[in-house]
Design a protein around this motif. Structure first.
Motif, short mmCIF file in Angstrom:
data_model
loop_
_atom_site.label_atom_id
_atom_site.label_comp_id
_atom_site.label_asym_id
_atom_site.label_seq_id
_atom_site.Cartn_x
_atom_site.Cartn_y
_atom_site.Cartn_z
N TRP A 1 0.82 -1.21 0.00
CA TRP A 1 0.00 0.00 0.00
C TRP A 1 0.85 1.25 0.00
N THR B 1 -5.10 -7.79 -5.94
CA THR B 1 -4.34 -7.64 -4.71
C THR B 1 -4.71 -8.76 -3.75
N ILE C 1 -5.28 -2.81 0.92
CA ILE C 1 -4.90 -2.23 -0.36
C ILE C 1 -6.12 -2.01 -1.24
N TYR D 1 -7.71 1.09 -0.03
CA TYR D 1 -6.82 2.24 -0.25
C TYR D 1 -6.83 2.66 -1.72
N GLY E 1 1.54 -5.15 2.96
CA GLY E 1 0.19 -5.40 2.47
C GLY E 1 -0.50 -6.45 3.33
#
Length: 319
Positions: A97, A120, A125, A128, A218
């Motif tokens: 991230w 991901t 993430i 985000y 992450g």
């Protein structure tokens, strides 16, 4: 059939991100997809992780066709720029991230280069990216292989392990505590660096305490690997680890300290080691909860199914 081309940095040191790229490619090949790893200069490859996949090298000027699907790690924004006019499918695989790794020019996002698909492993993430770039990401299940990462009571010993590649405060705390003598000198301290995957896993299986000091992660996969080996995890969540790291209550599975607070980590680690030296089973319930947490991420079918769901609609089969 379309090729699925995972671009990969020419980075020789063990890295969780590179391991993920190779494992994805190997898994896709095993499911019948035409998946490849793309490195920069021939004959570069990495073998420490034990995963295998066909390899292309950009130094040999391979030809890409509109039927190909390019998968670009977030740490390679130059590839996003260079392929901006590519007419086939492009995805970013985002494993961190931290904008430090994304390294984008001011005011630009991945959609600026025509990229609108992201995969991901991290819910953090995913959220985000939605906030920072207005882009939706698809979750790929994390996988911690039980063939390497498993608990074996017979090999456990008073051993403390920690990583040094991204952050060295655990090595500093090692020096501080060992200088005080017993009980800290009765532990075997092991920095985990420049090891094959098999050697790395063997050390974790022997380890009683795993110190984690990375602050920008992450999924913080190394913590899941340590939990799967029955280690008591002490340290930071890296933010991303908050998805599964439980610092208190009936499901406590780690000893969590505020990210970056090295003084607090040192004092907490000192208390934990003194308690363990007096009673090696003092944190047995926390370790058991860690084992249960890791088991949720040890289903290979979950990762394979999530990869298939992403790529099946994107590839063109031979008629």
């Amino acid at each position: 059939m379309s090729r699925i081309l995972y671009f990969c940095p020419d980075f020789p040191q063990p890295s969780g991100g590179i391991k993920t790229l190779y494992r994805h490619a190997q898994t896709l090949v095993g499911m019948g997809f035409d998946a490849w790893i793309v490195h920069q200069k021939r004959p570069f490859q990495v073998t420490w992780h034990g995963y295998e996949a066909p390899t292309l090298w950009l130094s040999e000027r391979p030809r890409f066709t509109p039927q190909d699907v390019l998968v670009i790690p977030e740490v390679m924004p130059q590839v996003m720029q260079q392929t901006a006019r590519f007419s086939g499918e492009r995805l970013v695989i985002a494993l961190s991230w931290s904008p430090t790794y994304w390294n984008l020019p001011a005011g630009q996002t991945w959609p600026s280069y025509g990229i609108h698909r992201v995969i991901t492993k991290s819910q953090l993430i995913e959220a985000y990216l939605r906030w920072s770039m207005g882009i939706e990401a698809t979750l790929i299940s994390e996988y911690v292989t039980p063939d390497r990462y498993f608990y074996s009571a017979e090999v456990k010993r008073p051993k403390i392990s920690y990583l040094t590649r991204k952050e060295r405060s655990a090595a500093w705390l090692h020096q501080v505590l060992v200088a005080r003598g017993e009980p800290f000198t009765s532990f075997d301290w092991m920095p985990l660096r420049e090891l094959s995957e098999d050697e790395y896993a063997r050390h974790l299986r022997e380890t009683a305490v795993y110190i984690t000091t990375n602050m920008q992660e992450g999924m913080n996969s190394s913590v899941l690997e340590a939990m799967a080996c029955g280690c008591l995890v002490v340290g930071y969540s890296g933010v991303g680890g908050n998805v599964y790291m439980e610092p208190e209550g009936a499901t406590q599975n780690c000893i969590l300290v505020e990210n970056g607070n090295v003084p607090a980590l040192g004092q907490r680690l000192e208390r934990v080691l003194r308690v363990l030296a007096a009673d090696p089973e003092a944190y047995a319930d926390v370790v058991r909860s860690g084992l249960e947490t890791a088991r949720r991420y040890q289903n290979p079918a979950a990762e394979a199914d999530s990869l298939r769901a992403v790529f099946s609609p994107l590839v063109v089969s031979e008629s």
